[in-house]
Motif scaffolding. Structure first.
Motif, PDB file in Angstrom:
ATOM      1  N   GLU A 178      -8.362  95.851 -23.938  1.00  0.00           N
ATOM      2  CA  GLU A 178      -7.165  96.665 -23.802  1.00  0.00           C
ATOM      3  C   GLU A 178      -7.078  97.183 -22.374  1.00  0.00           C
ATOM      4  N   LEU A 195      -1.998  94.593 -22.169  1.00  0.00           N
ATOM      5  CA  LEU A 195      -2.363  93.213 -22.424  1.00  0.00           C
ATOM      6  C   LEU A 195      -1.896  92.788 -23.810  1.00  0.00           C
ATOM      7  N   PRO A 196      -1.670  91.492 -24.026  1.00  0.00           N
ATOM      8  CA  PRO A 196      -1.328  91.020 -25.369  1.00  0.00           C
ATOM      9  C   PRO A 196      -2.408  91.375 -26.383  1.00  0.00           C
ATOM     10  N   GLU A 197      -2.018  91.616 -27.613  1.00  0.00           N
ATOM     11  CA  GLU A 197      -2.949  92.085 -28.631  1.00  0.00           C
ATOM     12  C   GLU A 197      -4.029  91.066 -28.990  1.00  0.00           C
ATOM     13  N   LEU A 252       2.625  94.611 -16.129  1.00  0.00           N
ATOM     14  CA  LEU A 252       2.515  94.683 -17.579  1.00  0.00           C
ATOM     15  C   LEU A 252       2.172  96.120 -17.994  1.00  0.00           C
TER      16      LEU A 252
END
Length: 477
Positions: free
Chosen positions: A33, A26-28, A23
């Motif tokens: 973070e 990371l997803p928001e 990745l």
């Protein structure tokens, strides 16, 4: 997502496989973070049908940098191994390695941690047995830097967490126990009996010229983290220290106190110091220490100096502007004069007096001090170069000065003034009787000398101090 790859196989009720994930971030929606995240691992699971899976999962993951809850973590690598037996005994082991971590002004480097948990997931209350081992190379902060931190922890997690930690920090040993629940967080820290030499790496950060040379200490702290309250006691025994060329021998004290919401208070307690060598040798020092709302004060201090007695009323630590009053009595005048063993002056008798010590940012000063005789004394002057030179150069003074060479002292009164640079001024009035010449004497003079220079010269020639310095330099401490 850079890549997701999954290989899996189902055979005879056994599911196995491996995977790789990469990745960029990371997803928001997550509260953290991170970037350049990589993970790979493998797994083997059986008995999936009856909802009692048995097997093992192994995962290795890493990231370059992460930020969560104000903490920044750099270059992290972790390995997680989880397993489940047929009896529902679960085990999880996580090994982590950080290059560094920082929270506000606190910075950690070289972090290695191994955390393991064991539990049975069968019917009944869940009890998880925890073990951890942590090594940290350095911890830097605005107040102190620590090196070589090792923590070994054990714990039990059920409705609350009970844990115990065995800690070594810069060679200092601690044992900490605590109990975490929804309503309280009581703790206890035990400091086992140990040598004060382990504190030198910490002392040097505050006073580079200070060195502990012997002694032991121990203590105990207990309280509640949530309430920010703690009670403590600390015992210091037979402790000696060097500060530049000062030597303090055999300090003893037992301190008890409380910490409550940022305020430290220590109950008045007695301390003893067998000897202080500061040019002049001071013995049998006794006094009291107390701390009131973070302000530490020593008071009712007494001891022996020059075969006499002195008393100091009070001195507040870390207070720049203050006055401390010293009184003394029964001082042996002969010992006072022998500070300068080349003076050619012999003085006998006893002295008393008082010195108001004024402390300020510029140093220590004495104003309106006084020195008086106790009973009669004797003054003999012989082979004093300065005195003889004056008599030779000023012939008219010879009759008067010769009376001082053998004088029975009836009264001595001297004003004392000391500047912050060490210059001492004595305004002396001397009254006595010269027996050989049958002459009454009333003599006034001013004497000036830098006592800091004198005392430093005496400290440098102090044989005991030199022996202590040699002894501990040879040991490499």
């Amino acid at each position: 997502i850079d890549a997701i790859m999954l290989n899996t196989q189902l055979k005879n009720a056994q599911l196995s496989g491996n995977y790789d994930i990469a990745l960029t971030a990371l997803p928001e929606f997550l509260p953290a973070e991170a970037n350049n995240i990589k993970a790979h691992g493998d797994f083997t699971l059986t008995q999936l049908v009856d909802s009692k899976p048995v097997g093992k999962v192994s995962t290795t993951f890493s990231f370059d940098k992460a930020v969560a809850y104000g903490t920044t973590i750099n270059t992290y690598t972790g390995k997680l191994v989880a397993s489940m037996s047929e009896k529902l005994d679960a085990s999880v082991v996580l090994k982590s390695e950080f290059k560094g971590a920082q929270y506000e002004e606190y910075k950690l480097t070289g972090i290695n941690n191994t955390l393991s948990a064991r539990a049975n997931l069968g019917v009944g209350e869940l009890f998880a047995h925890l073990n951890a081992n942590t090594q940290i190379n350095t911890l830097t902060s605005p107040n102190v830097d620590l090196n070589t931190i090792n923590v070994t922890s054990t714990g039990l997690q059920s409705r609350a967490l009970e844990a115990s930690h065995h800690v070594f920090v810069n060679g200092v040993e601690l044992v900490a126990n605590h109990h975490v629940s929804k309503v309280a967080h009581p703790f206890e820290v035990i400091i086992p009996q140990q040598s004060v030499l382990s504190l030198n790496s910490l002392v040097s950060q505050f006073e580079p010229l200070a060195q502990l040379t012997q002694g032991e200490f121990n203590g105990r702290i207990s309280g509640d983290v949530n309430l920010q309250k703690a009670n403590f006691n600390l015992t210091i025994d037979d402790t000696s220290a060097l500060y530049n060329d000062y030597l303090a021998n055999q300090f003893r004290a037992q301190l008890s106190g409380q910490y409550d919401s940022g305020q430290l208070n220590v109950e008045p307690t007695t301390f003893n110091l067998n000897e202080l060598r500061a040019g002049a040798v001071v013995n049998n020092i006794n006094g009291k220490i107390k701390v009131v709302n973070n302000s530490a004060q020593a008071f009712d201090i007494s001891g022996n100096v020059f075969d006499g007695v002195f008393e100091l009323d009070k001195y507040t630590l870390l207070k720049s502007q203050q006055t401390a009053n010293v009184t003394f009595k029964d001082i042996d005048a002969s010992k006072l004069i022998t500070l300068d063993d080349k003076s050619g002056i012999t003085l006998t008798g006893r002295l008393k007096g008082w010195l108001p010590l004024h402390f300020s940012d510029s140093g220590v000063e004495v104003t309106n001090g006084n020195l008086l005789n106790q009973g009669e004394g004797k003054l003999i002057i012989s082979n004093n170069t300065a005195f003889d030179s004056v008599m030779q150069q000023q012939q008219e003074l010879q009759p008067v000065l010769s009376l001082l060479k053998n004088l029975d002292i009836q009264k001595l009164n001297s004003t004392v003034a000391l500047k912050s640079d060490g210059w001492l001024n004595l305004g002396v009035n001397l009254q006595g009787f010269n027996e050989p010449q049958q002459q009454q004497v009333n003599f006034n003079y001013n004497h000036e000398e830098n006592v800091f220079t004198l005392l430093r010269a005496l400290r440098l020639s102090d044989e005991i101090t030199q022996k202590v310095e040699q002894q501990y330099s040879q040991k490499g401490n």
